[in-house]
Write a protein that holds these residues in place. Structure first.
Motif, PDB file in Angstrom:
ATOM      1  N   GLU A  31     -37.722  35.842  32.601  1.00  0.00           N
ATOM      2  CA  GLU A  31     -36.983  34.593  32.798  1.00  0.00           C
ATOM      3  C   GLU A  31     -36.806  34.231  34.270  1.00  0.00           C
ATOM      4  N   ASP A  32     -37.122  35.153  35.171  1.00  0.00           N
ATOM      5  CA  ASP A  32     -37.050  34.857  36.603  1.00  0.00           C
ATOM      6  C   ASP A  32     -38.274  34.093  37.095  1.00  0.00           C
ATOM      7  N   LEU A  33     -39.275  33.962  36.243  1.00  0.00           N
ATOM      8  CA  LEU A  33     -40.519  33.295  36.609  1.00  0.00           C
ATOM      9  C   LEU A  33     -40.744  32.078  35.719  1.00  0.00           C
ATOM     10  N   LYS A  34     -41.413  31.079  36.264  1.00  0.00           N
ATOM     11  CA  LYS A  34     -41.727  29.878  35.497  1.00  0.00           C
ATOM     12  C   LYS A  34     -42.957  30.115  34.626  1.00  0.00           C
ATOM     13  N   HIS A  35     -43.131  29.257  33.620  1.00  0.00           N
ATOM     14  CA  HIS A  35     -44.332  29.334  32.793  1.00  0.00           C
ATOM     15  C   HIS A  35     -45.556  28.795  33.535  1.00  0.00           C
ATOM     16  N   SER A  36     -45.330  28.021  34.578  1.00  0.00           N
ATOM     17  CA  SER A  36     -46.438  27.498  35.374  1.00  0.00           C
ATOM     18  C   SER A  36     -47.017  28.612  36.241  1.00  0.00           C
ATOM     19  N   ASN A  37     -47.963  28.281  37.114  1.00  0.00           N
ATOM     20  CA  ASN A  37     -48.582  29.283  37.990  1.00  0.00           C
ATOM     21  C   ASN A  37     -47.603  29.654  39.106  1.00  0.00           C
ATOM     22  N   ASP A  38     -46.688  30.522  38.764  1.00  0.00           N
ATOM     23  CA  ASP A  38     -45.593  30.944  39.632  1.00  0.00           C
ATOM     24  C   ASP A  38     -45.628  32.461  39.723  1.00  0.00           C
ATOM     25  N   ALA A  39     -45.558  33.017  40.936  1.00  0.00           N
ATOM     26  CA  ALA A  39     -45.671  34.468  41.106  1.00  0.00           C
ATOM     27  C   ALA A  39     -44.663  34.983  42.117  1.00  0.00           C
ATOM     28  N   VAL A  40     -44.195  36.194  41.873  1.00  0.00           N
ATOM     29  CA  VAL A  40     -43.393  36.939  42.844  1.00  0.00           C
ATOM     30  C   VAL A  40     -44.309  37.994  43.450  1.00  0.00           C
ATOM     31  N   GLN A  41     -44.331  38.085  44.778  1.00  0.00           N
ATOM     32  CA  GLN A  41     -45.241  39.002  45.446  1.00  0.00           C
ATOM     33  C   GLN A  41     -44.467  40.099  46.178  1.00  0.00           C
TER      34      GLN A  41
END
Length: 230
Positions: A31-41
């Motif tokens: 839930e911390d990330l979007k369904h779109s092309n969203d990434a945590v690095q």
């Protein structure tokens, strides 16, 4: 027809959409990330895979209740040890569990955790199994650990999704568990070089032997039969 159109549209959107990335401070939940092309690095994270050995033969030759109890006992011990070493459980996949470690001591924590999972096999799970059942079955497992830069992205469909970890550490840690050997803990050279000496040397003796990983360009890896008691 509607489903076909949906699949075409969604796949096209995935390939066209520009990625957004941000630096991670904690291991994210879906839930911390979007369904779109969203990434945590993460510039570096250490990944541990703990894998129960021989699970196919287990379910083929033993009763389902017995097999389920082995699964539950192993995954409980591995999961609790991951959390007790400041790791975050990111997925359970059948007979294995993945943990991600970040922070200054991530490689040391992951390696000590791996050795303690091996300790739990010998000192908790198999003794309890023998006490409860008259059986010749012996629980065995393999743990793989690697460290690298890595990114986390949300995958799946709305209402039923998870995180995919994209980076060498996730792949190598899983692949290390496929090595057939008496060594039950495998780590890459990057992990070996980064971990504290306390996870490398015990009473003046190196707990690790170096090998060439022929499945991956003869890279240097390290294997151990040692345990780390609680």
């Amino acid at each position: 027809m509607a489903l076909t159109n949906e699949l075409h549209a969604q796949v096209a959107a995935i390939f066209k959409e520009t990625w957004t990335t941000r630096d991670g401070k904690v291991v994210p939940a879906p839930e911390d990330l979007k369904h779109s092309n969203d990434a945590v690095q993460f510039d570096r994270a250490t990944v541990l895979y703990a894998d129960l050995s021989g699970s196919t033969a287990l379910v083929d030759t033993r009763g389902w209740q017995f097999a389920a109890e082995i699964y539950k006992a192993y995954l409980y011990c591995a999961g609790r040890l991951i959390k007790s070493h400041d790791g975050v459980i990111t997925s359970y996949d059948g007979d294995r569990v993945m943990g991600v470690f970040i922070g200054d001591y991530q490689s040391t924590n992951a390696v000590k955790c791996a050795l303690r999972i091996n300790w739990a096999i010998h000192n908790v799970i198999n003794p309890a199994l023998k006490k409860q059942y008259d059986t010749d079955y012996v629980v065995r497992q393999v743990v793989g650990v690697d460290t690298s830069s890595i990114r986390a992205a949300r995958t799946g469909v709305r209402g039923d999704n998870d995180i995919v970890w994209v980076g060498r550490a996730a792949n190598y840690a899983a692949k290390l568990t496929e090595i057939k050997s008496e060594r039950r803990t495998w780590i890459t050279k990057d992990v070996y070089d980064r971990m504290h000496e306390s996870a490398r040397i015990s009473n003046g003796q190196n707990m690790w032997n170096s090998y060439r990983w022929d499945a991956h360009d003869n890279q240097t890896i390290y294997g151990s039969t040692w345990t780390w008691s609680l």
